[in-house]
Design a protein around this motif. Structure first.
Motif, PDB file in Angstrom:
ATOM      1  N   MET A  56      20.573 -15.784 -12.600  1.00 50.16           N
ATOM      2  CA  MET A  56      19.994 -17.072 -12.210  1.00 50.16           C
ATOM      3  C   MET A  56      18.627 -16.888 -11.534  1.00 50.16           C
ATOM      4  N   ASP A  57      18.427 -15.747 -10.888  1.00 49.18           N
ATOM      5  CA  ASP A  57      17.131 -15.516 -10.229  1.00 49.18           C
ATOM      6  C   ASP A  57      16.028 -15.262 -11.262  1.00 49.18           C
ATOM      7  N   GLY A  58      16.404 -14.826 -12.465  1.00 44.27           N
ATOM      8  CA  GLY A  58      15.442 -14.662 -13.557  1.00 44.27           C
ATOM      9  C   GLY A  58      14.198 -13.882 -13.131  1.00 44.27           C
ATOM     10  N   LEU A  59      13.042 -14.487 -13.360  1.00 50.37           N
ATOM     11  CA  LEU A  59      11.771 -13.837 -13.018  1.00 50.37           C
ATOM     12  C   LEU A  59      11.167 -14.487 -11.769  1.00 50.37           C
ATOM     13  N   ALA A  60      12.034 -15.122 -10.963  1.00 51.74           N
ATOM     14  CA  ALA A  60      11.540 -15.888  -9.811  1.00 51.74           C
ATOM     15  C   ALA A  60      11.226 -15.001  -8.604  1.00 51.74           C
ATOM     16  N   TYR A  61      10.377 -14.030  -8.826  1.00 47.03           N
ATOM     17  CA  TYR A  61       9.878 -13.172  -7.748  1.00 47.03           C
ATOM     18  C   TYR A  61       8.364 -13.126  -7.894  1.00 47.03           C
ATOM     19  N   ARG A  62       7.687 -12.645  -6.875  1.00 47.18           N
ATOM     20  CA  ARG A  62       6.218 -12.727  -6.922  1.00 47.18           C
ATOM     21  C   ARG A  62       5.589 -11.486  -7.551  1.00 47.18           C
ATOM     22  N   PHE A  63       4.522 -11.751  -8.284  1.00 51.54           N
ATOM     23  CA  PHE A  63       3.759 -10.682  -8.920  1.00 51.54           C
ATOM     24  C   PHE A  63       2.523 -10.413  -8.051  1.00 51.54           C
ATOM     25  N   TYR A  64       2.297  -9.153  -7.697  1.00 51.89           N
ATOM     26  CA  TYR A  64       1.125  -8.785  -6.892  1.00 51.89           C
ATOM     27  C   TYR A  64       0.271  -7.828  -7.720  1.00 51.89           C
ATOM     28  N   SER A  65      -0.800  -8.364  -8.320  1.00 52.05           N
ATOM     29  CA  SER A  65      -1.619  -7.497  -9.174  1.00 52.05           C
ATOM     30  C   SER A  65      -2.265  -6.381  -8.361  1.00 52.05           C
ATOM     31  N   GLU A  66      -2.468  -6.619  -7.039  1.00 55.79           N
ATOM     32  CA  GLU A  66      -3.082  -5.593  -6.203  1.00 55.79           C
ATOM     33  C   GLU A  66      -2.238  -4.312  -6.169  1.00 55.79           C
ATOM     34  N   VAL A  67      -0.929  -4.443  -6.343  1.00 54.72           N
ATOM     35  CA  VAL A  67      -0.063  -3.247  -6.341  1.00 54.72           C
ATOM     36  C   VAL A  67      -0.421  -2.368  -7.535  1.00 54.72           C
ATOM     37  N   LEU A  68      -0.604  -2.995  -8.696  1.00 60.41           N
ATOM     38  CA  LEU A  68      -0.966  -2.241  -9.895  1.00 60.41           C
ATOM     39  C   LEU A  68      -2.379  -1.681  -9.767  1.00 60.41           C
ATOM     40  N   GLU A  69      -3.275  -2.493  -9.190  1.00 66.81           N
ATOM     41  CA  GLU A  69      -4.665  -2.037  -9.048  1.00 66.81           C
ATOM     42  C   GLU A  69      -4.747  -0.823  -8.122  1.00 66.81           C
ATOM     43  N   ARG A  70      -3.999  -0.869  -6.991  1.00 64.11           N
ATOM     44  CA  ARG A  70      -4.025   0.271  -6.059  1.00 64.11           C
ATOM     45  C   ARG A  70      -3.463   1.530  -6.704  1.00 64.11           C
ATOM     46  N   MET A  71      -2.479   1.346  -7.591  1.00 59.32           N
ATOM     47  CA  MET A  71      -1.888   2.504  -8.274  1.00 59.32           C
ATOM     48  C   MET A  71      -2.721   2.903  -9.495  1.00 59.32           C
ATOM     49  N   LYS A  72      -3.824   2.162  -9.714  1.00 59.72           N
ATOM     50  CA  LYS A  72      -4.701   2.391 -10.874  1.00 59.72           C
ATOM     51  C   LYS A  72      -3.911   2.289 -12.194  1.00 59.72           C
ATOM     52  N   LEU A  73      -3.057   1.302 -12.268  1.00 59.87           N
ATOM     53  CA  LEU A  73      -2.278   1.082 -13.487  1.00 59.87           C
ATOM     54  C   LEU A  73      -2.903  -0.057 -14.278  1.00 59.87           C
ATOM     55  N   SER A  74      -3.131   0.192 -15.549  1.00 64.04           N
ATOM     56  CA  SER A  74      -3.723  -0.825 -16.410  1.00 64.04           C
ATOM     57  C   SER A  74      -2.607  -1.616 -17.101  1.00 64.04           C
ATOM     58  N   GLU A  75      -3.038  -2.653 -17.818  1.00 64.49           N
ATOM     59  CA  GLU A  75      -2.096  -3.428 -18.623  1.00 64.49           C
ATOM     60  C   GLU A  75      -1.393  -2.504 -19.636  1.00 64.49           C
ATOM     61  N   LYS A  76      -2.181  -1.561 -20.192  1.00 64.87           N
ATOM     62  CA  LYS A  76      -1.624  -0.649 -21.190  1.00 64.87           C
ATOM     63  C   LYS A  76      -0.543   0.251 -20.568  1.00 64.87           C
TER      64      LYS A  76
ATOM     65  N   GLY B  14       0.823  -1.218   0.000  1.00 68.18           N
ATOM     66  CA  GLY B  14       0.000   0.000   0.000  1.00 68.18           C
ATOM     67  C   GLY B  14       0.852   1.262   0.000  1.00 68.18           C
ATOM     68  N   ASN B  15       2.162   1.116  -0.053  1.00 70.48           N
ATOM     69  CA  ASN B  15       3.037   2.288  -0.033  1.00 70.48           C
ATOM     70  C   ASN B  15       3.406   2.655  -1.471  1.00 70.48           C
ATOM     71  N   PRO B  16       2.879   3.791  -1.976  1.00 72.30           N
ATOM     72  CA  PRO B  16       3.021   4.053  -3.409  1.00 72.30           C
ATOM     73  C   PRO B  16       4.465   4.235  -3.873  1.00 72.30           C
ATOM     74  N   GLU B  17       5.309   4.844  -3.041  1.00 72.96           N
ATOM     75  CA  GLU B  17       6.707   5.052  -3.473  1.00 72.96           C
ATOM     76  C   GLU B  17       7.412   3.697  -3.631  1.00 72.96           C
ATOM     77  N   THR B  18       7.175   2.803  -2.665  1.00 75.67           N
ATOM     78  CA  THR B  18       7.780   1.468  -2.748  1.00 75.67           C
ATOM     79  C   THR B  18       7.196   0.713  -3.942  1.00 75.67           C
ATOM     80  N   ALA B  19       5.887   0.926  -4.184  1.00 76.83           N
ATOM     81  CA  ALA B  19       5.228   0.257  -5.313  1.00 76.83           C
ATOM     82  C   ALA B  19       5.888   0.636  -6.638  1.00 76.83           C
ATOM     83  N   LEU B  20       6.288   1.904  -6.771  1.00 74.08           N
ATOM     84  CA  LEU B  20       6.904   2.338  -8.027  1.00 74.08           C
ATOM     85  C   LEU B  20       8.280   1.689  -8.220  1.00 74.08           C
ATOM     86  N   VAL B  21       9.005   1.497  -7.124  1.00 72.38           N
ATOM     87  CA  VAL B  21      10.302   0.810  -7.213  1.00 72.38           C
ATOM     88  C   VAL B  21      10.079  -0.654  -7.603  1.00 72.38           C
TER      89      VAL B  21
END
Lengths: 172, 283
Positions: free
Chosen positions: B240-260, B217-224
């Motif tokens: 080696m870590d590649g994309l092995a981190y978690r995706f939280y769609s709620e972060v984008l939703e709270r920031m009102k960011l769309s797929e576009k 819920g912290n917008p500055e951290t969300a942008l990082v």
């Protein structure tokens, strides 16, 4: 043909294909390499008759949905504008589509990446439907997962090699 | 000394941020500070003056005329760009020591740091956080500094980490924590504490993978976080870590960011890449 890179190097050379780039070659001493492909997809197309081919390293599925004006500046960022330019460039080389060997690698996903934001999956859907519409069958595809991949095309013999970090490489 | 203490003691092997850059970071975090305060600091520091003039006068930087003073550079490039150059210059040296263990090529961690910092800054400007952009830029630049120390421990434990990630569904930083006892973001926050960074900068470094629900819920951290996942998807500076981190769609939703919005941010990052590649060769 668009302003795609065409190699004329006379000696053995390895050429990087960065994301958002298309590179073409008919230099038998050249290997084209797309390093660190994430959710984007590396597309290798080779014609063994003319011994020519290229690598497209795109990262977004659909220019017409996102920004046709930006796609004019960076056509190879997208599956649709990138593949169209790629096929034109192959034809300029005299390559025949019935000979094309098509290999895909990439489309990785972040863990739990939800459908709406799942770029790797959307890129794969986009490129497979564009290739199908162009009547170009895919010979081999290594798609998805959470690891980065490197895709190499050896213009001399047409070998296409996929290396996933930490795994044994696959030669097609 | 425990294994984790041994890792933490590795912080002393890093070269601390020069005092003036640390002061700029503190001012960037302070909402009551002004750009004039920051400009004053830069103009009066001889070592910063020397490095800024060297970078700006390099042929490939592409300025139309010779720059003779930091004031000149500020007029030509704008204070924002000068602040970024100071921060990049202050942190570059640490990133030149490649962290083995993450499977990164030469300069890749530094490349990732710079590209994600610029991506985070553009996201901040485009999504209502322009006033906080220097803080967000700095957090994105330094978020993976813990990897420089963690690298050799990750190399030693790589097989165990790999099994947790590829067979048990752990994220890479969850596996680091489980196997090694600390992960790179916790270690990065400890670097920040040791170097007396402000609380918010440390918080953003600590939570840039969003494993803590409150941080989402912290917008500055969300942008990082968003800048980081954009770089992962593009394949910039991950190993080696590649994309092995978690995706939280709620972060984008709270920031009102769309797929576009996400795709546009990726496109803009690609657009700036050449410019940033030039910059990387100078700092």
């Amino acid at each position: 043909m668009l302003n795609a890179y065409i190699s004329h190097q006379p000696v053995a050379v390895m050429t990087a294909v960065n994301f958002g780039e298309l590179k073409m070659s008919r230099n038998p001493a050249e290997t084209l390499v797309a390093f660190s492909i994430g959710s984007g997809i590396g597309v290798s197309i080779y014609d063994p008759m003319t011994k020519s081919g290229g690598l497209l390293n795109f990262v977004l599925p659909d220019a017409s949905m996102l920004s046709p004006s930006k796609a004019r500046i960076q056509p190879y960022m997208f599956a649709d504008t990138g593949l169209a330019a790629f096929i034109d460039a192959l034809h300029d080389f005299g390559a025949q589509r019935e000979n094309f060997k098509v290999v895909l690698a990439g489309g990785a996903q972040i863990i739990d990446q939800t459908a709406e934001f799942n770029l790797g999956h959307k890129n794969y859907q986009a490129i497979t439907s564009l290739l199908k519409a162009a009547h170009l069958p895919v010979q081999y595809a290594d798609i998805g997962g959470i690891s980065l991949r490197t895709l190499r095309l050896d213009i001399g013999n047409g070998d296409t090699v996929i290396q996933t970090l930490g795994q044994t490489e696959v030669t097609v | 000394m425990t294994h984790v203490d041994d890792i933490i003691s590795g912080i002393d092997t890093l070269r601390p941020i020069p005092p003036v850059a640390a002061q700029i970071m503190a001012l960037a975090e302070d909402e009551n500070s002004s750009m004039v305060d920051i400009a004053d600091l830069i103009v009066h520091d001889p070592s910063i003056t020397a490095s800024i003039l060297k970078i700006c006068n390099a042929a490939h930087f592409g300025l139309s005329r010779q720059v003779h003073s930091v004031r000149d550079a500020i007029v030509l490039l704008g204070l924002d760009e000068i602040i970024e150059l100071v921060l990049l210059n202050a942190t570059a040296e640490n990133f030149r020591d490649e962290p083995d263990g993450y499977g990164l090529g030469e300069g890749e961690l530094w490349h990732h740091a710079v590209i994600s910092a610029h991506t985070a800054k553009i996201l901040a400007e485009n999504h209502g956080f322009a006033a906080r952009k220097h803080l967000i830029f700095t957090a994105a630049l330094l978020k993976d500094i813990g990897k420089i120390i963690m690298g050799r421990f990750v190399a030693f434990s790589y097989e165990k980490i790999n099994i947790l990630v590829h067979a048990k569904g752990y994220s890479f930083s969850e596996a680091e924590k489980e196997v090694i006892g600390i992960n790179h973001e916790e270690l990065g926050a400890r670097v920040g504490r040791k170097w007396r960074f402000g609380d918010q900068l440390i918080y953003m470094m600590r939570h840039h993978h969003m494993t803590d629900e409150t941080a989402r819920g912290n917008p500055e951290t969300a942008l990082v976080y968003l800048a980081d996942i954009i770089c992962m998807m593009i394949g910039f500076g991950t190993g080696m870590d590649g994309l092995a981190y978690r995706f939280y769609s709620e972060v984008l939703e709270r920031m009102k960011l769309s797929e576009k919005d996400l795709q546009n941010a990726i496109l803009n990052t690609g657009y700036r890449r050449q410019k940033l590649d030039k910059l990387l060769s100078l700092v």
